[in-house]
Motif scaffolding. Sequence first.
Motif, PDB file in Angstrom:
ATOM      1  N   GLY A   1      -6.787  -0.291  10.713  1.00  0.00           N
ATOM      2  CA  GLY A   1      -5.555  -0.140   9.794  1.00  0.00           C
ATOM      3  C   GLY A   1      -4.288   0.152  10.968  1.00  0.00           C
ATOM      4  N   HIS A   2      -4.661   0.370  11.915  1.00  0.00           N
ATOM      5  CA  HIS A   2      -3.692   0.803  13.204  1.00  0.00           C
ATOM      6  C   HIS A   2      -4.440   0.508  14.403  1.00  0.00           C
ATOM      7  CE1 HIS A   2      -1.528   2.988  10.302  1.00  0.00           C
ATOM      8  NE2 HIS A   2      -2.323   3.598   9.931  1.00  0.00           N
ATOM      9  N   GLY A   3      -3.662  -0.311  15.278  1.00  0.00           N
ATOM     10  CA  GLY A   3      -4.236  -0.526  16.825  1.00  0.00           C
ATOM     11  C   GLY A   3      -4.837  -2.032  16.837  1.00  0.00           C
TER      12      GLY A   3
ATOM     13  N   THR B   1      -6.789   0.244   1.292  1.00  0.00           N
ATOM     14  CA  THR B   1      -8.090   1.243   2.003  1.00  0.00           C
ATOM     15  C   THR B   1      -8.138   2.588   1.403  1.00  0.00           C
ATOM     16  OG1 THR B   1      -6.685   1.467   3.831  1.00  0.00           O
ATOM     17  CG2 THR B   1      -8.235  -0.422   3.905  1.00  0.00           C
ATOM     18  N   HIS B   2      -6.923   2.972   1.402  1.00  0.00           N
ATOM     19  CA  HIS B   2      -6.778   4.575   0.865  1.00  0.00           C
ATOM     20  C   HIS B   2      -5.253   4.632   0.476  1.00  0.00           C
ATOM     21  CE1 HIS B   2      -5.597   4.638   5.218  1.00  0.00           C
ATOM     22  NE2 HIS B   2      -5.042   5.690   4.835  1.00  0.00           N
ATOM     23  N   GLY B   3      -4.743   5.899   0.015  1.00  0.00           N
ATOM     24  CA  GLY B   3      -3.557   5.954  -0.829  1.00  0.00           C
ATOM     25  C   GLY B   3      -2.406   6.338   0.473  1.00  0.00           C
TER      26      GLY B   3
ATOM     27  N   LEU C   1       0.647   6.856   2.634  1.00  0.00           N
ATOM     28  CA  LEU C   1       1.841   5.892   2.314  1.00  0.00           C
ATOM     29  C   LEU C   1       2.231   4.808   3.515  1.00  0.00           C
ATOM     30  CD1 LEU C   1       4.162   8.665   1.100  1.00  0.00           C
ATOM     31  CD2 LEU C   1       3.075   6.847  -0.271  1.00  0.00           C
ATOM     32  N   ASP C   2       1.725   5.108   4.538  1.00  0.00           N
ATOM     33  CA  ASP C   2       1.932   3.994   5.459  1.00  0.00           C
ATOM     34  C   ASP C   2       1.118   2.881   5.291  1.00  0.00           C
ATOM     35  OD1 ASP C   2      -0.287   5.654   6.348  1.00  0.00           O
ATOM     36  OD2 ASP C   2      -0.550   4.927   8.058  1.00  0.00           O
ATOM     37  N   HIS C   3       0.117   2.764   4.346  1.00  0.00           N
ATOM     38  CA  HIS C   3      -0.728   1.657   3.630  1.00  0.00           C
ATOM     39  C   HIS C   3      -0.168   1.139   2.347  1.00  0.00           C
ATOM     40  CE1 HIS C   3      -3.584   2.238   7.030  1.00  0.00           C
ATOM     41  NE2 HIS C   3      -2.951   3.440   6.953  1.00  0.00           N
ATOM     42  N   SER C   4       0.214   2.281   1.732  1.00  0.00           N
ATOM     43  CA  SER C   4       0.151   2.019   0.367  1.00  0.00           C
ATOM     44  C   SER C   4       1.623   1.910  -0.302  1.00  0.00           C
ATOM     45  CB  SER C   4      -0.605   3.002  -0.563  1.00  0.00           C
ATOM     46  OG  SER C   4       0.060   4.197  -0.591  1.00  0.00           O
TER      47      SER C   4
ATOM     48  N   GLY D   1      -9.642   0.339   7.596  1.00  0.00           N
ATOM     49  CA  GLY D   1      -8.464   0.975   7.207  1.00  0.00           C
ATOM     50  C   GLY D   1      -8.063   2.244   8.224  1.00  0.00           C
ATOM     51  N   ASP D   2      -8.216   3.335   8.025  1.00  0.00           N
ATOM     52  CA  ASP D   2      -7.912   4.547   8.797  1.00  0.00           C
ATOM     53  C   ASP D   2      -9.294   5.354   9.179  1.00  0.00           C
ATOM     54  OD1 ASP D   2      -5.319   3.917   8.951  1.00  0.00           O
ATOM     55  OD2 ASP D   2      -4.555   5.869   8.269  1.00  0.00           O
ATOM     56  N   THR D   3     -10.342   4.813   8.867  1.00  0.00           N
ATOM     57  CA  THR D   3     -11.855   5.172   9.194  1.00  0.00           C
ATOM     58  C   THR D   3     -12.074   5.230  10.549  1.00  0.00           C
ATOM     59  OG1 THR D   3     -12.466   4.900   6.881  1.00  0.00           O
ATOM     60  CG2 THR D   3     -14.230   5.250   8.327  1.00  0.00           C
TER      61      THR D   3
HETATM   62 ZN   LIG Z   1      -2.707   5.032   8.285  1.00  0.00          ZN
END
Ligand SMILES: [Zn+2]
Length: 270
Positions: free
Chosen positions: A200-202, A84-86, A88-91, A158-160
């Motif tokens: 992406g969280h929660g 979803t984006h770069g 580090l906690d995702h990628s 993601g984090d949006t």
């Molecule tokens: Zn995140």
Amino acid sequence: MTNEIRPAADGKAVSGMGTARAWCVLAPNPSPMTLDGTNTWVIAEPGSSAVVVVDPGPADEEHLHRVLDAARAGDRHVAQIVLTHGHLDHSAGAARFAELSGAPVGALDPRLRLGTEGFGPGDVITAGGCELRVVATPGHTAASLSLVLTADGGLLTGDTVLGRGTTVIASDGSLGDYLRTLGELRSLADDAGLRVLLPGHGPLLSDPAGVLDYYIAHRQERLGQVRAALAAGARTPAEVVAIVYDDVDRSLWPAAEQSVRAQLDYLEGS
Ligand SMILES: [Zn+2]
């Protein structure tokens, strides 16, 4: 078609939450910024022999193997990895997960791609046997994307949009972009008949339109507070934070300062 939604437990993200076509594997990286940890999503049409994995998460070998086990359940294979984006906690685990699964890594940002041309806004990913439509959602970062999981009325954000609290604008993001994105997602909630946000969280959020209305109102309220703090004589981002984020835990003030910088940039430009 089933309309199943498996909710979070007590408002916290858990492995196994999701929809008929989305299954969460929760990464073991909880923190004030990542909430319960990163949600890695395994997406597939029931009965499909292939899955799409969204945001493999941190480079945590045990987590990546749990994701692989969930992906391969029922003799399936991973056909596509999406970021979803770069951040580090995702990628950070993406390259290793690509190695473990043999699948390419796609993203809007060409620098994040591995073994594929990637994709652009409006593209439809069907590798998991169901439709995932790519929506460009800049703001949190410049190249953030969201995915519409059409058959479930789901949106992977993601984090949006997060499952609790609100999102910060990262140093490579923009509040102007973010406000436009929130407006577009609010329209999408009606146009696509969204029923659930898969963040992406929660935890999952079962009222997409209500959540997006809240996000938009919250942003406007914060902007009003920043304008008021400036009018009251605050000069630096730190001074604005001390006034505006008085109600927020101090461990989050460094992130809030980043958010205030984004707001000051936005106000200067408008
Ligand atoms: Zn995140």
